[in-house]
Design an enzyme around this catalytic site. Structure first.
Site, PDB file in Angstrom:
ATOM      1  N   ALA A   9       0.919  -1.159  -0.019  1.00  0.00           N
ATOM      2  CA  ALA A   9       0.099  -0.108   0.042  1.00  0.00           C
ATOM      3  C   ALA A   9       0.847   1.267   0.105  1.00  0.00           C
ATOM      4  CB  ALA A   9      -0.869  -0.020   1.206  1.00  0.00           C
ATOM      5  N   GLY A  81       9.051  -0.119  -6.642  1.00  0.00           N
ATOM      6  CA  GLY A  81       8.535  -1.169  -7.230  1.00  0.00           C
ATOM      7  C   GLY A  81       8.248  -2.243  -6.398  1.00  0.00           C
ATOM      8  N   GLU A 158       5.000  -7.472 -18.156  1.00  0.00           N
ATOM      9  CA  GLU A 158       4.278  -6.284 -17.715  1.00  0.00           C
ATOM     10  C   GLU A 158       3.737  -5.579 -19.030  1.00  0.00           C
ATOM     11  OE1 GLU A 158       3.038  -5.055 -14.697  1.00  0.00           O
ATOM     12  OE2 GLU A 158       3.955  -7.254 -14.085  1.00  0.00           O
ATOM     13  N   LYS A 337     -33.043  12.062  14.446  1.00  0.00           N
ATOM     14  CA  LYS A 337     -31.474  12.232  14.723  1.00  0.00           C
ATOM     15  C   LYS A 337     -31.422  11.788  16.067  1.00  0.00           C
ATOM     16  CE  LYS A 337     -28.987  15.021  16.528  1.00  0.00           C
ATOM     17  NZ  LYS A 337     -28.457  16.010  17.395  1.00  0.00           N
ATOM     18  N   HIS A 349     -45.656  12.678   9.426  1.00  0.00           N
ATOM     19  CA  HIS A 349     -45.551  13.963   8.213  1.00  0.00           C
ATOM     20  C   HIS A 349     -44.693  15.157   8.991  1.00  0.00           C
ATOM     21  CE1 HIS A 349     -49.501  12.053   7.569  1.00  0.00           C
ATOM     22  NE2 HIS A 349     -49.706  12.786   8.726  1.00  0.00           N
TER      23      HIS A 349
HETATM   24  C1  UD1 Z   1       0.891  -4.726 -10.707  1.00  0.00           C
HETATM   25  C2  UD1 Z   1       1.607  -5.824 -11.272  1.00  0.00           C
HETATM   26  C3  UD1 Z   1       0.811  -6.515 -12.535  1.00  0.00           C
HETATM   27  C4  UD1 Z   1      -0.756  -6.692 -12.335  1.00  0.00           C
HETATM   28  C5  UD1 Z   1      -1.291  -5.637 -11.588  1.00  0.00           C
HETATM   29  C6  UD1 Z   1      -2.703  -5.935 -11.158  1.00  0.00           C
HETATM   30  C7  UD1 Z   1       3.988  -5.537 -10.864  1.00  0.00           C
HETATM   31  C8  UD1 Z   1       5.201  -5.302 -11.282  1.00  0.00           C
HETATM   32  N1  UD1 Z   1       3.014  -5.757 -11.751  1.00  0.00           N
HETATM   33  O1  UD1 Z   1       0.927  -3.575 -11.770  1.00  0.00           O
HETATM   34  O2  UD1 Z   1       1.284  -7.599 -13.156  1.00  0.00           O
HETATM   35  O3  UD1 Z   1      -1.514  -6.996 -13.615  1.00  0.00           O
HETATM   36  O4  UD1 Z   1      -0.514  -4.941 -10.541  1.00  0.00           O
HETATM   37  O5  UD1 Z   1      -3.503  -4.531 -10.785  1.00  0.00           O
HETATM   38  O6  UD1 Z   1       3.865  -6.108  -9.664  1.00  0.00           O
HETATM   39  N2  UD1 Z   1       3.411  -0.638  -4.375  1.00  0.00           N
HETATM   40  C9  UD1 Z   1       4.105  -0.476  -3.562  1.00  0.00           C
HETATM   41  N3  UD1 Z   1       5.451   0.057  -3.561  1.00  0.00           N
HETATM   42  C10 UD1 Z   1       5.997   0.382  -4.959  1.00  0.00           C
HETATM   43  C11 UD1 Z   1       5.146   0.161  -6.015  1.00  0.00           C
HETATM   44  C12 UD1 Z   1       3.915  -0.432  -5.817  1.00  0.00           C
HETATM   45  O7  UD1 Z   1       3.782  -0.625  -2.420  1.00  0.00           O
HETATM   46  O8  UD1 Z   1       6.968   0.700  -4.908  1.00  0.00           O
HETATM   47  C13 UD1 Z   1       1.984  -1.155  -4.384  1.00  0.00           C
HETATM   48  C14 UD1 Z   1       0.973  -0.190  -4.789  1.00  0.00           C
HETATM   49  O9  UD1 Z   1       0.497   0.981  -3.599  1.00  0.00           O
HETATM   50  C15 UD1 Z   1      -0.088  -1.270  -5.318  1.00  0.00           C
HETATM   51  C16 UD1 Z   1       0.486  -2.324  -5.697  1.00  0.00           C
HETATM   52  O10 UD1 Z   1       1.868  -2.274  -5.049  1.00  0.00           O
HETATM   53  O11 UD1 Z   1      -1.094  -1.525  -4.082  1.00  0.00           O
HETATM   54  C17 UD1 Z   1       0.698  -2.369  -7.209  1.00  0.00           C
HETATM   55  O12 UD1 Z   1       1.327  -1.445  -7.948  1.00  0.00           O
HETATM   56  P1  UD1 Z   1       0.874  -0.601  -8.980  1.00  0.00           P
HETATM   57  O13 UD1 Z   1       1.944   0.294  -9.230  1.00  0.00           O
HETATM   58  O14 UD1 Z   1      -0.635  -0.283  -8.870  1.00  0.00           O
HETATM   59  O15 UD1 Z   1       1.322  -1.757 -10.068  1.00  0.00           O
HETATM   60  P2  UD1 Z   1       0.599  -2.201 -11.310  1.00  0.00           P
HETATM   61  O16 UD1 Z   1       1.161  -1.097 -12.597  1.00  0.00           O
HETATM   62  O17 UD1 Z   1      -1.165  -1.819 -11.238  1.00  0.00           O
END
Ligand code: UD1
Ligand code: MG
Length: 436
Positions: A9, A81, A158, A337, A349
């Site tokens: 998250a 990532g 991806e 309330k 009413h």
């Molecule tokens: C990701 C998946 C993808 C999948 C998709 C589904 C990867 C590389 N890709 O892509 O294959 O189809 O979800 O919705 O995993 N987050 C972190 N830290 C970071 C980056 C992200 O905590 O540095 C969390 C985000 O808050 C999110 C989750 O990881 O909850 C996914 O990250 P997001 O950037 O939404 O990945 P997608 O591009 O959607």
């Protein structure tokens, strides 16, 4: 055997264009993150949950911890990532269990049963890695695509890295993965960030595992359950999907709705048997409706408990901690309330009942108002059993009207009234001939 869950998250959530952290935005009046944590907590195994957060969530950790005691937090300073986020969680938590589930905090519709079935599939087949997969409704999408060789899952590509020549299936990554913890720890550092985003993709683990001949597989689930939220538009879509699920649930449990698409529920709405709901009714948080209740059109309920056979609306607004006992009626253009309404009470009413207790068998006439606010604080009104409050009365609180009393129409009552009293203000009705 216990279970570790890493909830991601820490994403920036910049496309939400909101000062509120993305995962705290609500679906069915409940933060997205709580939907995900509840689904995780529903798994029968003993589990520890590690939530990877960014700085924007730091102010909310106490609130989250209060609700979920089995949670620990890891701060990801820089969003490098999904694999980097998992590494941050691993660094913080030394007591990982045999299996780890990695799940995103922004996919609130994932169901308990899908997680349970996916975990069972993982354990029975003695897998090292299982990706919860889905087939998106729209072909052009930004999900990671699963690649197979002779039906064997070999990698996830991806979207942004997708070379046109590559043969991919329509099957995509939901973002949820179950993995053998030991092998996750041994291999996560092999993931490199040599890609277009210079990020560490957790999805690269599939190729690493596959090349090492570890057992890798996927578990399909319904696309709708994996809908993610990156923008207000996505949030609206997910909320609509949530309402569809709730409407189906209540229809399948015997609730009559004339126009289901116009009725809006909250995550915790509870409805009994033989309940009828007319079009355009809204349920805010904490609403409990018992058997045989009728909710007429355009009624708004928020934090209300309604007992058997009550009739509400049309156009009623009931809020902030109200209890309505059985066989009562709250009619059109009535606001109630923070009040308790007894059995067989009629407020039919145009009334405002605020901070009040009304005992059984009272009749509140059209336009009767409790004047609960004196400009500084809210005051209470108590009305005993079997009282009749005439139309257009103003009940100036604090006020006690004892049982069996009758208040004449249009009376301003600003003193307590003893049992069985008739109250009215004497003012003559003057009749004159009209001058020509
Ligand atoms: C990701 C998946 C993808 C999948 C998709 C589904 C990867 C590389 N890709 O892509 O294959 O189809 O979800 O919705 O995993 N987050 C972190 N830290 C970071 C980056 C992200 O905590 O540095 C969390 C985000 O808050 C999110 C989750 O990881 O909850 C996914 O990250 P997001 O950037 O939404 O990945 P997608 O591009 O959607
Ligand atoms: Mg995403």
């Amino acid at each position: 055997m216990s279970l570790s869950i890493i909830v991601l998250a820490a994403g920036k959530g910049s496309r939400m264009i909101s000062s509120k952290p993305k995962v705290l935005h609500e679906v069915g009046n409940y933060p997205m993150l709580f939907h995900v944590l509840d689904a995780c907590n529903s798994l029968k195994k003993k589990k520890n949950i590690n939530l990877v957060i960014s700085k924007t969530l730091l102010d909310f950790t106490d609130e989250i911890k209060k609700k979920y005691s089995n949670i620990t937090f890891s701060l990801q300073e820089k969003q490098n990532g999904t694999a980097d986020a998992v590494k941050v969680a691993i660094a913080k938590n030394k007591n990982f269990s045999d299996q780890t589930i990695v799940i995103c905090g922004d996919t609130p519709l994932i169901s308990k049963s899908t997680l349970q079935k996916a975990l069972k599939h993982f354990l029975i087949n003695k897998l090292d890695l299982s990706v919860i997969s889905m087939i998106p409704k729209i072909k052009k999408n930004s999900y990671g695509k699963l690649r197979f060789e002779k039906d064997k899952l070999i990698s996830i590509v991806e979207q942004i890295e997708n070379k046109k020549t590559q043969e991919n299936s329509d099957i995509c990554n939901s973002g949820i993965m179950i993995v053998n913890t030991k092998k996750l720890l041994e291999n996560i550092n092999l993931i490199k960030n040599k890609n277009k985003k210079n990020e560490y993709y957790l999805t690269d683990l599939v190729e690493i595992f596959s090349k090492k001949k570890f057992s890798v597989n996927h578990f399909p689930c319904k696309f709708e359950e994996t809908l993610g939220v990156n923008s207000m538009n996505d949030l609206a879509i997910v909320n609509q999907e949530f309402q569809k699920i709730k409407r189906n649930y209540f229809l399948n449990n015997g609730v009559f709705m004339q126009d289901p698409d116009s009725v809006y529920f909250s995550f915790d709405t509870k409805i009994g048997l033989n309940v009828r709901i007319q079009p355009n009714v809204y349920f805010g948080k904490s609403v409990i409706i018992k058997n045989g209740v009728t909710l007429r059109s355009f009624s708004y309920l928020d934090n209300v408990k309604v007992f058997e056979n009550v009739i509400i609306g049309p156009f009623a607004r009931i809020r902030d901690g109200v209890k309505i006992e059985k066989d009562s009626k709250v009619g059109n253009f009535v606001e109630v309330k923070k009040s308790q309404i007894g059995q067989d009470v009629k407020v039919s009413h145009l009334s405002y009942i605020g901070d009040s207790i009304i005992k059984n068998n009272c009749n509140i006439g059209a336009g009767a108002i409790t004047c609960n606010y004196d400009g500084k604080k809210k005051n209470k009104t108590m009305i005993g059993e079997n009282c009749f409050i005439g139309s257009n009365s103003s009940l100036v609180a604090p006020l006690k009207i004892k049982k069996g009393s009758l208040i004449g129409a249009g009376t301003v009552v600003n003193r307590d009234i003893p049992d069985g009293t008739v109250v009215y203000r004497k003012s003559e009705l003057i009749k004159k001939n009209k001058k020509k």
